[in-house]
Design an enzyme around this catalytic site. Structure first.
Site: not given
Length: 412
Positions: A151, A236, A265
């Site tokens: 993801f 990531d 985030k």
């Protein structure tokens, strides 16, 4: 939390507000039926005043809790001075943000962006540019190797190499140039890398897949392979990074420093969207003026909040808390195995919990926990994710685990 006087709009009930969304909001989410109106620390409050312990933390965007005083103060200070210039001009906050973020991660240069998906897209562009200019891959032939069940965001390029058909279906045609291999399989990865490979793009821990932690040695093996085969390791860490796993970065558990690091985030402290591509000088140095950009990337408000986030992490306090309370989390989940939990994966204050499907789906368990005053979110099947703010106390964490046990026992 002290509730301010309520306006006419705020006097609408949770049910009213959920119904009001239906005709005017695109239905790209299926939220739990709770309407949050206020929050502080690890707790949120709905419009009726019911309180809930937040055990999701915005998928790690709220690593430091809701409205952390240092982050709110940094935002307020900057709001009174300057919020946006675009990158047409310099601003007085960006240099410090880049310097401190590079130092925190052990890398050289920073490309500031806004959202996690933008960071991933930027990392892909940088890897391809490096492949053509430095490695010598023929024009338009660069490939990037990715992992199944990944993801990395929701853009058309990214969903094109997803293996989740819900994310892909109806959005093609997709960008070529990606090869998908099983996660946690070094042999498959080695077989996929060739002279056209620009990069290997991986999550050190796969979040959306259910907090999948690879075998010890996998990340070190990826790093060694990419060095040996002259391609980049792009990590990531948008969900796994910035304290979540008990280290600043998840790759640090294996002593690995990637060539390119993707952050987002928690970098915005739950206040503004902030992301970044951080990398070695010889990699990010391939970009020249006009080749890539973002109007809001590196804006003064984002840089001020991002610098305050880095300052919180420089002390090591939050990394230590995640490691210590991660033991509490793991011990609590271990005690629930065989009592409604069939298995779990955890690192630091992050866990994917597989519930016995006979007890309920992940969605059903999340709704039952919501009624107990604990907020979590499901992922595939009967799996729920736990990712509380790193500010959570041991007592609060144990209370959440007790609520999970109660929900599972009642379901049986």
């Amino acid at each position: 939390m002290t509730a301010p006087a309520r306006t006419l709009q705020e006097s609408r009930t949770s049910a009213d507000l959920i119904r009001a969304e239906e005709p005017v909001l695109a239905h790209n989410y299926h939220p739990l039926p709770v309407v949050v109106a206020r929050a502080e620390g690890t707790w949120v409050e709905d419009v009726e005043g019911r309180r809930y312990l937040d055990m999701l933390a915005g998928y790690s965007a709220l690593n430091f809790g809701h409205r952390h005083p240092a982050l709110v103060e940094a935002a307020h200070r900057q709001l009174d001075r300057l919020t946006l210039t675009s990158r047409a001009f310099h601003n007085d906050r960006l240099a410090e943000f880049a310097e401190r973020l590079a130092a925190l991660t052990g890398l050289d240069m920073v490309l500031p962006m806004n959202t996690g998906a933008e960071a991933v897209e930027s990392g892909i562009k940088v890897a391809r540019k490096w492949a053509y200019e430095v490695k010598g891959v023929p024009a338009d032939q660069a490939t990037i190797v990715v992992a199944a069940d990944n993801f990395h965001g929701r853009t058309t390029t990214v969903v094109g190499f997803s293996t989740d058909e819900t994310a892909r279906a109806g959005f093609g045609p997709f960008t070529p140039g990606f090869r998908v291999v099983p996660y946690n399989d070094l042999a498959a990865l080695e077989a996929a890398v060739d002279e056209t490979t620009a990069a290997v793009l991986l999550e050190p821990i796969q979040g959306e897949a259910g907090v999948v932690v690879p075998d010890d040695g996998y990340l070190a093996g990826v790093s060694a392979l990419t060095r040996r085969r002259n391609c980049l390791f792009v990590a990531d860490e948008i969900q796994s990074g910035l304290g979540r796993t008990g280290r600043t970065l998840a790759v640090e558990h294996e002593g690995v420093v990637p060539d390119v690091l993707l952050l987002g985030k928690a970098l915005g402290g739950g206040i503004v969207p902030v992301s970044a591509v951080v990398g070695r000088r010889e990699v990010l140095g391939v970009l020249r003026p006009g080749e890539h950009g973002s109007t809001f990337g590196g804006n003064p408000l984002a840089a001020a909040v991002g610098t305050a986030v880095v300052e919180l992490l420089e002390s090591g306090e939050f990394q230590r808390r995640a490691a210590e309370l991660g033991t509490v989390l793991r011990d609590g989940l271990t005690g629930l195995v065989g009592r409604g939990v069939v298995g779990f994966r955890a690192r630091g204050l992050w866990a994917g919990v597989d519930v016995d499907p006979a007890i309920g789906t992940g969605r059903e368990i999340s709704e039952r926990l919501m009624r107990e005053g604990v907020l979590v979110k499901d992922t595939h099947g009967s799996t729920i994710r736990l990712a509380p703010p790193l500010t959570i106390t041991g007592e609060e964490l144990e209370g959440a685990l007790a609520s999970l046990g109660k929900v599972l026992t009642r379901a049986v």
